[in-house]
Design an enzyme around this catalytic site. Structure first.
Site, mmCIF file in Angstrom:
data_model
loop_
_atom_site.group_PDB
_atom_site.id
_atom_site.type_symbol
_atom_site.label_atom_id
_atom_site.label_comp_id
_atom_site.label_asym_id
_atom_site.label_seq_id
_atom_site.Cartn_x
_atom_site.Cartn_y
_atom_site.Cartn_z
ATOM 1 N N GLY A 38 0.820 -1.212 0.000
ATOM 2 C CA GLY A 38 0.000 0.000 0.000
ATOM 3 C C GLY A 38 0.851 1.258 0.000
ATOM 4 O O GLY A 38 2.033 1.235 -0.385
ATOM 5 N N PHE A 39 0.283 2.365 0.465
ATOM 6 C CA PHE A 39 0.998 3.646 0.477
ATOM 7 C C PHE A 39 2.328 3.536 1.215
ATOM 8 O O PHE A 39 3.371 3.934 0.713
ATOM 9 C CB PHE A 39 0.139 4.727 1.158
ATOM 10 C CG PHE A 39 -0.968 5.257 0.310
ATOM 11 C CD1 PHE A 39 -0.719 6.131 -0.724
ATOM 12 C CD2 PHE A 39 -2.278 4.888 0.561
ATOM 13 C CE1 PHE A 39 -1.740 6.626 -1.505
ATOM 14 C CE2 PHE A 39 -3.309 5.375 -0.210
ATOM 15 C CZ PHE A 39 -3.046 6.246 -1.250
ATOM 16 N N GLY A 40 2.282 3.010 2.451
ATOM 17 C CA GLY A 40 3.488 2.957 3.265
ATOM 18 C C GLY A 40 4.519 1.990 2.736
ATOM 19 O O GLY A 40 5.709 2.312 2.666
ATOM 20 N N VAL A 61 0.851 -13.741 3.363
ATOM 21 C CA VAL A 61 1.579 -13.970 4.613
ATOM 22 C C VAL A 61 0.587 -14.396 5.690
ATOM 23 O O VAL A 61 -0.472 -13.779 5.850
ATOM 24 C CB VAL A 61 2.328 -12.695 5.043
ATOM 25 C CG1 VAL A 61 2.977 -12.882 6.403
ATOM 26 C CG2 VAL A 61 3.382 -12.331 4.001
ATOM 27 N N GLU A 108 -18.705 10.448 1.616
ATOM 28 C CA GLU A 108 -18.371 10.489 0.196
ATOM 29 C C GLU A 108 -19.251 9.538 -0.604
ATOM 30 O O GLU A 108 -19.722 9.879 -1.694
ATOM 31 C CB GLU A 108 -16.893 10.151 0.012
ATOM 32 C CG GLU A 108 -15.970 11.251 0.518
ATOM 33 C CD GLU A 108 -14.516 10.822 0.655
ATOM 34 O OE1 GLU A 108 -13.675 11.701 0.945
ATOM 35 O OE2 GLU A 108 -14.220 9.627 0.479
ATOM 36 N N ASP A 134 -1.508 2.045 9.060
ATOM 37 C CA ASP A 134 -2.604 1.594 9.911
ATOM 38 C C ASP A 134 -2.197 0.428 10.798
ATOM 39 O O ASP A 134 -2.852 0.151 11.804
ATOM 40 C CB ASP A 134 -3.794 1.156 9.053
ATOM 41 C CG ASP A 134 -4.415 2.315 8.281
ATOM 42 O OD1 ASP A 134 -3.936 3.446 8.440
ATOM 43 O OD2 ASP A 134 -5.379 2.082 7.525
ATOM 44 N N GLN A 164 -1.615 9.912 4.124
ATOM 45 C CA GLN A 164 -0.432 10.768 4.242
ATOM 46 C C GLN A 164 0.473 10.316 5.384
ATOM 47 O O GLN A 164 1.696 10.444 5.299
ATOM 48 C CB GLN A 164 -0.849 12.228 4.429
ATOM 49 C CG GLN A 164 -1.706 12.503 5.660
ATOM 50 C CD GLN A 164 -1.946 13.975 5.893
ATOM 51 O OE1 GLN A 164 -1.027 14.784 5.827
ATOM 52 N NE2 GLN A 164 -3.194 14.349 6.159
#
Length: 437
Positions: free
Chosen positions: A34-36, A100, A192, A319, A336
Site C-alpha cells: 500500500g501507500f506505506g 503472509v 463520500e 494503519d 499521508q
C-alpha cells in the site's frame, strides 16, 4: 522452493533463494504494497540492499478514490497499478505475490500460506487495515466495504442492477425498495459514498431512465454517533450535513444497525427492504499483531523510529502501527501518515544497515484532513484554519490527483474528472456478468 530473478549487480551477495538467510545481512522484507510499503521500498530502491516486497495482490490501489469506482465515475484500472510496474525502476527490489500468514521471529522468517518461508534480516509490516463489522462478519457479503476492487465492483453492480430492476418492475413498493440505498457509517468514506450515490442516481435516472424518477431515489446515511465526520470541527460537519440534505440524503444520527441481510437491513430493530447496502462504519488493523503474538486493539506498538517494541529488526507503519505523536495521541489512519512513515523508514534503514547510523525520530507533518461531499463541495481541516465549499473541493481534487501513483494515472483521472464535470455523465456504468458480485 521460491525462485527469483537475478538481483541487481550492486548487491554484495547472491540472493537467488529467498528461503535461506542472506549472507550479508542486507535483506529487507516488506509485507504490504500500500501507500506505506511502496514508499518504503522506493526509498530503498537505489541502495545496496536486497528488498523483497510481499503482497497477496499484484497491484497497489488508491483507496481514497475507490468510492468513485463503486459509483461508476472511474474504472478500477484508473486507480490501480501493478506493483511490479510501480517498482520497476528499483532494480534491487523483488516482488512476490503471496499471502503472509505468520512470522517466526526467532528464525527471522515470514510464513506464507502455501507453506513456504522467506528469510529476512529486517522486516517491515505495512499490512494496513480492514473494515470492522463489530462481531458480525457475516454481514460483510450483504454490506461490502471499500477496501478492494472486488468490493467496489460489488457495490457498483448492486446499485446499477437495482436501478434496472426498479425500471422494469410494475410494483411501486418493490421499486421504492430497490431505489433505497443505505450507507452505514458517517465518517469520510460514508459521507463520500452517500453524496456520490445521490449524484449518480439523480442525474443518471433523470436522463437515461423512463419509468423511475429522480425524486423516487432515497439515500440513507446511518451514524450511531451524534454527528457525522466526528474527526472534523463542528463547523465543517454542520456544513457537510446541510449540503448532503440538500442533495437528498437522509442522515440518521444516533441510529444503530441491528441486522443486515441480502436486500434488507434493520435499523434499531425496524427492518426495511433496500436495493444496496454499503459499510463504512470503522476499520480495524490487519492480523500483523497476532503474527507477533501481541494482544490489545490489534495495532502494533512502535517507538519513535517505528521499531516494534520488544522485537529486534521488526518495524511497522501506517494503519498497522500504533505510533504516538508529540501530543501522546495515535497518528490517524490516513494515507499521508503511511506515506510519510514509509519514506522515513526506507531512508532510516538505509542509514542503519549500510552506515550503522541511527536516524532521527519520525515527525509527522500534517497536510490537513479532507472529505468531499459532492459536486463543488468539500471540507478541509488544516488545524489552524479551515476551508469549505468549491475552493476546498478544487484543493481536494488537486491533492488526490497528486497522490496517485504515476503520471499516467494522474492524467487519466484528470481528463475523466473534467469530462464528467462538464457532461455529468458516468463512463463506467457497466453491470458485470459475474453472478457472484
Amino acid at each position: 522452493m521460491l525462485q527469483t530473478s537475478a538481483p541487481d549487480a550492486r548487491l554484495a551477495s547472491d540472493h537467488s533463494d529467498l528461503t535461506t538467510p542472506s549472507a550479508d545481512g542486507r535483506r529487507v522484507v516488506i509485507v504490504g504494497g500500500g501507500f506505506g510499503g511502496l514508499a518504503c521500498a522506493r526509498a530503498m530502491g537505489r541502495a545496496a540492499l536486497d528488498v523483497v516486497m510481499i503482497d497477496r495482490r499484484n497491484h497497489n490501489l488508491f483507496q481514497p478514490l475507490l468510492y468513485q469506482v463503486a459509483t461508476a465515475a472511474l474504472s478500477p484500472a484508473d486507480i490501480a497499478e501493478p506493483i511490479r510496474k510501480s517498482l520497476g525502476k528499483c532494480r534491487n527490489v523483488r516482488v512476490l505475490m503471496a499471502e503472509v500468514v505468520g512470522v517466526d521471529t526467532t528464525a527471522k522468517r515470514v510464513l506464507l500460506a502455501d507453506g513456504q518461508t522467506v528469510a529476512y534480516d529486517c522486516l517491515v509490516l505495512a499490512t494496513g487495515s480492514k473494515y470492522n463489522y463489530f462481531g458480525h462478519d457475516e454481514w460483510q457479503e450483504a454490506a461490502p466495504g471499500l477496501k478492494t476492487i472486488r468490493e467496489a465492483r460489488q457495490i457498483r453492480q448492486r446499485l446499477l442492477s437495482a436501478f434496472e430492476r426498479a425500471e422494469a418492475t410494475s410494483d411501486p413498493e418493490e421499486a421504492r425498495a430497490l431505489l433505497t440505498s443505505v450507507v452505514i457509517g458517517g465518517g469520510p468514506t460514508g459521507v463520500e459514498m452517500a453524496g456520490a450515490i445521490s449524484e449518480l442516481g439523480r442525474f443518471m435516472v433523470g436522463r437515461d431512465f423512463r419509468n423511475i424518477r429522480p425524486e423516487d431515489l432515497r439515500v440513507l446515511l446511518v451514524e450511531a454517533g451524534p454527528r457525522i465526520l466526528a474527526a472534523f470541527p463542528e463547523e465543517l460537519t454542520d456544513y457537510a450535513a446541510d449540503y448532503l440534505r440538500k442533495m437528498g440524503v437522509d442522515i440518521l444520527l444516533g441510529q444503530r444497525v441491528t441486522d443486515v441481510g441480502p436486500g434488507r437491513i434493520a435499523i434499531n430493530g425496524a427492518e426495511m427492504a433496500v436495493g444496496a447496502i454499503i459499510w463504512g462504519a470503522g476499520v480495524k488493523p490487519s492480523a500483523a499483531a497476532r503474527w507477533l503474538g501481541l494482544s490489545g486493539d490489534g495495532r502494533v506498538p512502535v517507538d519513535s523510529r517505528l521499531a516494534v517494541e520488544g522485537f529486534q529488526d521488526i518495524y511497522a507503519l501506517g494503519d498497522t502501527a500504533l505510533a504516538l505523536g508529540a501530543d501522546g495521541k495515535p497518528y490517524p489512519a490516513l494515507a499521508q501518515v503511511a506515506k510519510q512513515q514509509g519514506h522515513y523508514l526506507g531512508k532510516a534503514l538505509n542509514k542503519r544497515i549500510l552506515d550503522g547510523a541511527v536516524a532521527a525520530p519520525f515527525i509527522f507533518r500534517n497536510r490537513g484532513n479532507t472529505a468531499v461531499i459532492g459536486r463543488n463541495a468539500a471540507i478541509f481541516d488544516f488545524g489552524s484554519w479551515r476551508l469549505k465549499g468549491r475552493l476546498a473541493w478544487l484543493l481536494w481534487a488537486i491533492v488526490h490527483v497528486f497522490l496517485l501513483i504515476s503520471f499516467e494515472k494522474r492524467l487519466l483521472v484528470s481528463i475523466q474528472w473534467i469530462w464528467r464535470y462538464i457532461t455529468r455523465q458516468r463512463g463506467a456504468r457497466i453491470i458485470d456478468e459475474d453472478p457472484h458480485l
